[in-house]
Scaffold this motif. Structure first.
Motif, PDB file in Angstrom:
ATOM      1  N   ILE A  67      10.240  21.149  66.508  1.00  0.00           N
ATOM      2  CA  ILE A  67       9.739  22.241  65.673  1.00  0.00           C
ATOM      3  C   ILE A  67       8.972  23.188  66.586  1.00  0.00           C
ATOM      4  O   ILE A  67       8.160  22.738  67.409  1.00  0.00           O
ATOM      5  N   THR A  68       9.215  24.485  66.467  1.00  0.00           N
ATOM      6  CA  THR A  68       8.476  25.458  67.271  1.00  0.00           C
ATOM      7  C   THR A  68       7.024  25.494  66.809  1.00  0.00           C
ATOM      8  O   THR A  68       6.740  25.727  65.629  1.00  0.00           O
ATOM      9  N   ASP A  69       6.109  25.244  67.728  1.00  0.00           N
ATOM     10  CA  ASP A  69       4.682  25.168  67.415  1.00  0.00           C
ATOM     11  C   ASP A  69       4.044  26.536  67.619  1.00  0.00           C
ATOM     12  O   ASP A  69       3.942  27.022  68.738  1.00  0.00           O
ATOM     13  N   ALA A  70       3.621  27.158  66.501  1.00  0.00           N
ATOM     14  CA  ALA A  70       2.919  28.436  66.577  1.00  0.00           C
ATOM     15  C   ALA A  70       1.553  28.338  65.914  1.00  0.00           C
ATOM     16  O   ALA A  70       0.986  29.347  65.458  1.00  0.00           O
ATOM     17  N   PHE A  71       0.980  27.134  65.864  1.00  0.00           N
ATOM     18  CA  PHE A  71      -0.327  26.945  65.248  1.00  0.00           C
ATOM     19  C   PHE A  71      -1.430  27.586  66.084  1.00  0.00           C
ATOM     20  O   PHE A  71      -1.400  27.542  67.319  1.00  0.00           O
ATOM     21  N   VAL A  72      -2.393  28.144  65.382  1.00  0.00           N
ATOM     22  CA  VAL A  72      -3.604  28.654  66.019  1.00  0.00           C
ATOM     23  C   VAL A  72      -4.583  27.491  66.123  1.00  0.00           C
ATOM     24  O   VAL A  72      -4.980  26.907  65.111  1.00  0.00           O
ATOM     25  N   ARG A  73      -4.946  27.120  67.351  1.00  0.00           N
ATOM     26  CA  ARG A  73      -5.915  26.046  67.540  1.00  0.00           C
ATOM     27  C   ARG A  73      -7.329  26.568  67.305  1.00  0.00           C
ATOM     28  O   ARG A  73      -7.687  27.641  67.795  1.00  0.00           O
ATOM     29  N   VAL A  74      -8.101  25.803  66.538  1.00  0.00           N
ATOM     30  CA  VAL A  74      -9.486  26.185  66.246  1.00  0.00           C
ATOM     31  C   VAL A  74     -10.393  25.036  66.661  1.00  0.00           C
ATOM     32  O   VAL A  74      -9.965  23.869  66.705  1.00  0.00           O
ATOM     33  N   PRO A  75     -11.647  25.312  66.978  1.00  0.00           N
ATOM     34  CA  PRO A  75     -12.563  24.246  67.386  1.00  0.00           C
ATOM     35  C   PRO A  75     -12.776  23.232  66.262  1.00  0.00           C
ATOM     36  O   PRO A  75     -12.820  23.588  65.083  1.00  0.00           O
ATOM     37  N   GLY A  76     -12.874  21.963  66.654  1.00  0.00           N
ATOM     38  CA  GLY A  76     -13.136  20.920  65.680  1.00  0.00           C
ATOM     39  C   GLY A  76     -11.938  20.031  65.430  1.00  0.00           C
ATOM     40  O   GLY A  76     -10.905  20.131  66.104  1.00  0.00           O
ATOM     41  N   GLN A  77     -12.081  19.141  64.440  1.00  0.00           N
ATOM     42  CA  GLN A  77     -11.045  18.167  64.131  1.00  0.00           C
ATOM     43  C   GLN A  77     -10.355  18.489  62.807  1.00  0.00           C
ATOM     44  O   GLN A  77     -11.007  18.837  61.822  1.00  0.00           O
ATOM     45  N   THR A  78      -9.043  18.353  62.813  1.00  0.00           N
ATOM     46  CA  THR A  78      -8.277  18.467  61.570  1.00  0.00           C
ATOM     47  C   THR A  78      -8.685  17.335  60.630  1.00  0.00           C
ATOM     48  O   THR A  78      -8.927  16.206  61.059  1.00  0.00           O
ATOM     49  N   ARG A  79      -8.765  17.637  59.356  1.00  0.00           N
ATOM     50  CA  ARG A  79      -9.198  16.653  58.362  1.00  0.00           C
ATOM     51  C   ARG A  79      -8.253  15.454  58.307  1.00  0.00           C
ATOM     52  O   ARG A  79      -7.097  15.525  58.725  1.00  0.00           O
ATOM     53  N   VAL A  80      -8.751  14.373  57.733  1.00  0.00           N
ATOM     54  CA  VAL A  80      -7.964  13.164  57.522  1.00  0.00           C
ATOM     55  C   VAL A  80      -7.773  12.957  56.029  1.00  0.00           C
ATOM     56  O   VAL A  80      -8.727  13.063  55.251  1.00  0.00           O
ATOM     57  N   GLY A  81      -6.531  12.704  55.613  1.00  0.00           N
ATOM     58  CA  GLY A  81      -6.232  12.354  54.233  1.00  0.00           C
ATOM     59  C   GLY A  81      -5.851  10.879  54.165  1.00  0.00           C
ATOM     60  O   GLY A  81      -4.989  10.427  54.928  1.00  0.00           O
ATOM     61  N   VAL A  82      -6.504  10.143  53.306  1.00  0.00           N
ATOM     62  CA  VAL A  82      -6.264   8.699  53.193  1.00  0.00           C
ATOM     63  C   VAL A  82      -5.283   8.432  52.060  1.00  0.00           C
ATOM     64  O   VAL A  82      -5.465   8.930  50.933  1.00  0.00           O
ATOM     65  N   LYS A  83      -4.223   7.689  52.353  1.00  0.00           N
ATOM     66  CA  LYS A  83      -3.221   7.307  51.362  1.00  0.00           C
ATOM     67  C   LYS A  83      -3.209   5.778  51.268  1.00  0.00           C
ATOM     68  O   LYS A  83      -2.997   5.098  52.273  1.00  0.00           O
ATOM     69  N   ILE A  84      -3.429   5.258  50.088  1.00  0.00           N
ATOM     70  CA  ILE A  84      -3.344   3.809  49.867  1.00  0.00           C
ATOM     71  C   ILE A  84      -2.060   3.539  49.099  1.00  0.00           C
ATOM     72  O   ILE A  84      -1.913   3.950  47.949  1.00  0.00           O
ATOM     73  N   VAL A  85      -1.112   2.877  49.752  1.00  0.00           N
ATOM     74  CA  VAL A  85       0.208   2.631  49.179  1.00  0.00           C
ATOM     75  C   VAL A  85       0.280   1.188  48.697  1.00  0.00           C
ATOM     76  O   VAL A  85       0.025   0.254  49.453  1.00  0.00           O
ATOM     77  N   ASP A  86       0.640   1.035  47.434  1.00  0.00           N
ATOM     78  CA  ASP A  86       0.779  -0.287  46.825  1.00  0.00           C
ATOM     79  C   ASP A  86       2.248  -0.488  46.474  1.00  0.00           C
ATOM     80  O   ASP A  86       2.737   0.046  45.483  1.00  0.00           O
ATOM     81  N   HIS A  87       2.974  -1.246  47.309  1.00  0.00           N
ATOM     82  CA  HIS A  87       4.388  -1.471  47.056  1.00  0.00           C
ATOM     83  C   HIS A  87       4.607  -2.269  45.775  1.00  0.00           C
ATOM     84  O   HIS A  87       5.599  -2.053  45.076  1.00  0.00           O
ATOM     85  N   ALA A  88       3.703  -3.191  45.487  1.00  0.00           N
ATOM     86  CA  ALA A  88       3.874  -4.042  44.306  1.00  0.00           C
ATOM     87  C   ALA A  88       3.843  -3.214  43.029  1.00  0.00           C
ATOM     88  O   ALA A  88       4.656  -3.410  42.121  1.00  0.00           O
ATOM     89  N   ALA A  89       2.908  -2.269  42.952  1.00  0.00           N
ATOM     90  CA  ALA A  89       2.781  -1.425  41.764  1.00  0.00           C
ATOM     91  C   ALA A  89       3.585  -0.142  41.877  1.00  0.00           C
ATOM     92  O   ALA A  89       3.677   0.616  40.914  1.00  0.00           O
ATOM     93  N   GLN A  90       4.163   0.121  43.053  1.00  0.00           N
ATOM     94  CA  GLN A  90       4.888   1.367  43.322  1.00  0.00           C
ATOM     95  C   GLN A  90       3.998   2.574  43.026  1.00  0.00           C
ATOM     96  O   GLN A  90       4.391   3.535  42.350  1.00  0.00           O
ATOM     97  N   GLU A  91       2.770   2.519  43.582  1.00  0.00           N
ATOM     98  CA  GLU A  91       1.799   3.584  43.373  1.00  0.00           C
ATOM     99  C   GLU A  91       1.180   3.998  44.706  1.00  0.00           C
ATOM    100  O   GLU A  91       1.064   3.190  45.637  1.00  0.00           O
ATOM    101  N   THR A  92       0.764   5.263  44.773  1.00  0.00           N
ATOM    102  CA  THR A  92       0.050   5.784  45.944  1.00  0.00           C
ATOM    103  C   THR A  92      -1.227   6.455  45.476  1.00  0.00           C
ATOM    104  O   THR A  92      -1.211   7.289  44.573  1.00  0.00           O
ATOM    105  N   THR A  93      -2.349   6.091  46.088  1.00  0.00           N
ATOM    106  CA  THR A  93      -3.640   6.696  45.785  1.00  0.00           C
ATOM    107  C   THR A  93      -4.043   7.589  46.952  1.00  0.00           C
ATOM    108  O   THR A  93      -4.018   7.155  48.106  1.00  0.00           O
ATOM    109  N   ASP A  94      -4.402   8.839  46.656  1.00  0.00           N
ATOM    110  CA  ASP A  94      -4.751   9.809  47.690  1.00  0.00           C
ATOM    111  C   ASP A  94      -6.247  10.097  47.663  1.00  0.00           C
ATOM    112  O   ASP A  94      -6.842  10.265  46.585  1.00  0.00           O
ATOM    113  N   ILE A  95      -6.838  10.174  48.852  1.00  0.00           N
ATOM    114  CA  ILE A  95      -8.217  10.626  49.008  1.00  0.00           C
ATOM    115  C   ILE A  95      -8.184  11.771  50.019  1.00  0.00           C
ATOM    116  O   ILE A  95      -7.967  11.557  51.212  1.00  0.00           O
TER     117      ILE A  95
END
Length: 313
Positions: free
Chosen positions: A78-106
């Motif tokens: 993929i051609t990368d044309a992102f503008v880099r900015v100071p700091g860290q990109t956020r983290v998104g937490v995904k909890i995947v439950d195969h048994a229940a076939q559900e995903t919880t997002d934070i």
């Protein structure tokens, strides 16, 4: 070959934890952990690259933890044309439950955009206009970006004769759908569309009426995703409902982004609405059978597409 540009102002590193049968408020055991580059526009770019299209990804990206994005862009490619900015990109937490076939997002908030970084991004977009035919504006807006950012950009891009797809929510979607110039493709889910229009959309008739209002105001295709119930695809001449086949779900993260990618590829191929709905749904199905924003090979997607039920309404 046509070129597609995806814009992601609020990308995220997706930390996905598989924890079958997990319960809140207790100690749980996890089975797997993955850290991948994400964000709606990044995901769309990844799917389109898997399909074989020339894709450029841009937006605002934290410079301090960009390694996963760098690796993804090199691998696809993929051609990368992102503008880099100071700091860290956020983290998104995904909890995947195969048994229940559900995903919880934070989802955590993103880096604050500064006037300087937005000016640099606008300059980047100005240089990319001429070489790209389709623009995908996707995801939430980070702090520091006005709610009408997408609305103003849509008017500018359409004024230049570009095809614009929009997949966002909240105030950004409300502003875009209340602007004078709408994107050609809008893909909300039922709840996002209801919130953006400021009224409950509980029945299929109410959803279709809302979609047709957007078409009357300049949109060309409205796709309303409905989870396990598939999606409604509404154009100015036809309306269809697409129902996916039953598959073993690995993760639902990125399913909506895959649908956007399928619709963009269908637009570029000039597919009729029925075939576009079938392809978009096959992209979503193919994605949920895998972890991360990846598609199976084309023959696998064609197999899923053959199992999609498309019903004219």
């Amino acid at each position: 070959m046509p070129r597609v540009l995806t814009l992601t102002l609020n990308p995220a590193l997706d930390l996905t934890v598989r924890a079958d049968g997990w319960q809140p408020g207790t100690v749980n055991s996890g089975q797997e952990l993955h850290l991948t580059a994400g964000g709606k526009g990044v995901n769309v770019a990844s799917f389109l690259a898997d399909w074989g299209l020339n894709v450029t990804a841009t937006g605002l990206l934290g410079a301090d933890n960009a390694e996963a994005f760098d690796s993804l862009f090199r691998a696809k490619p993929i051609t990368d044309a992102f503008v880099r900015v100071p700091g860290q990109t956020r983290v998104g937490v995904k909890i995947v439950d195969h048994a229940a076939q559900e995903t919880t997002d934070i989802n955590l908030p993103g880096l604050r955009a500064t006037p300087e970084s937005l000016r640099e991004l606008h300059a980047c977009l100005d240089t990319l206009h001429a070489d790209h035919d389709v623009f995908v504006l996707a995801g939430s807006l980070p702090p520091g970006v006005a709610p009408d950012f997408y609305a103003e950009l849509i008017a500018e891009l359409r004024g230049r004769g570009k095809y614009v797809a929009l997949d966002t929510s909240g105030p950004a979607l409300t502003a875009a759908l209340n602007a004078e110039v709408l994107p050609q493709l809008v893909k909300p889910n039922q709840h996002e569309l209801s919130a953006a229009l400021g009224r409950e959309l509980q029945t299929q008739a109410e959803i279709l009426a809302a979609a047709r209002e957007l078409l009357e105001r300049g949109a060309e295709l409205v796709a309303v995703s409905q989870g396990e119930d598939g999606a409604l695809f509404v154009s100015r001449t036809q309306t269809v409902q697409a129902l996916p086949p039953r598959v073993q779900v690995v993760s639902t993260v990125g399913a909506g982004d895959a649908m956007v990618a399928g619709l963009v590829s269908a637009h570029l191929d000039g597919l009729k609405l029925t075939d576009a709905a079938r392809r978009a749904t096959s992209f979503s199905v193919g994605n949920i059978t895998r972890l991360g924003a990846h598609l199976p090979p084309r023959d696998g997607l064609e197999g899923y597409a053959a199992q999609v039920t498309v019903t004219p309404l």
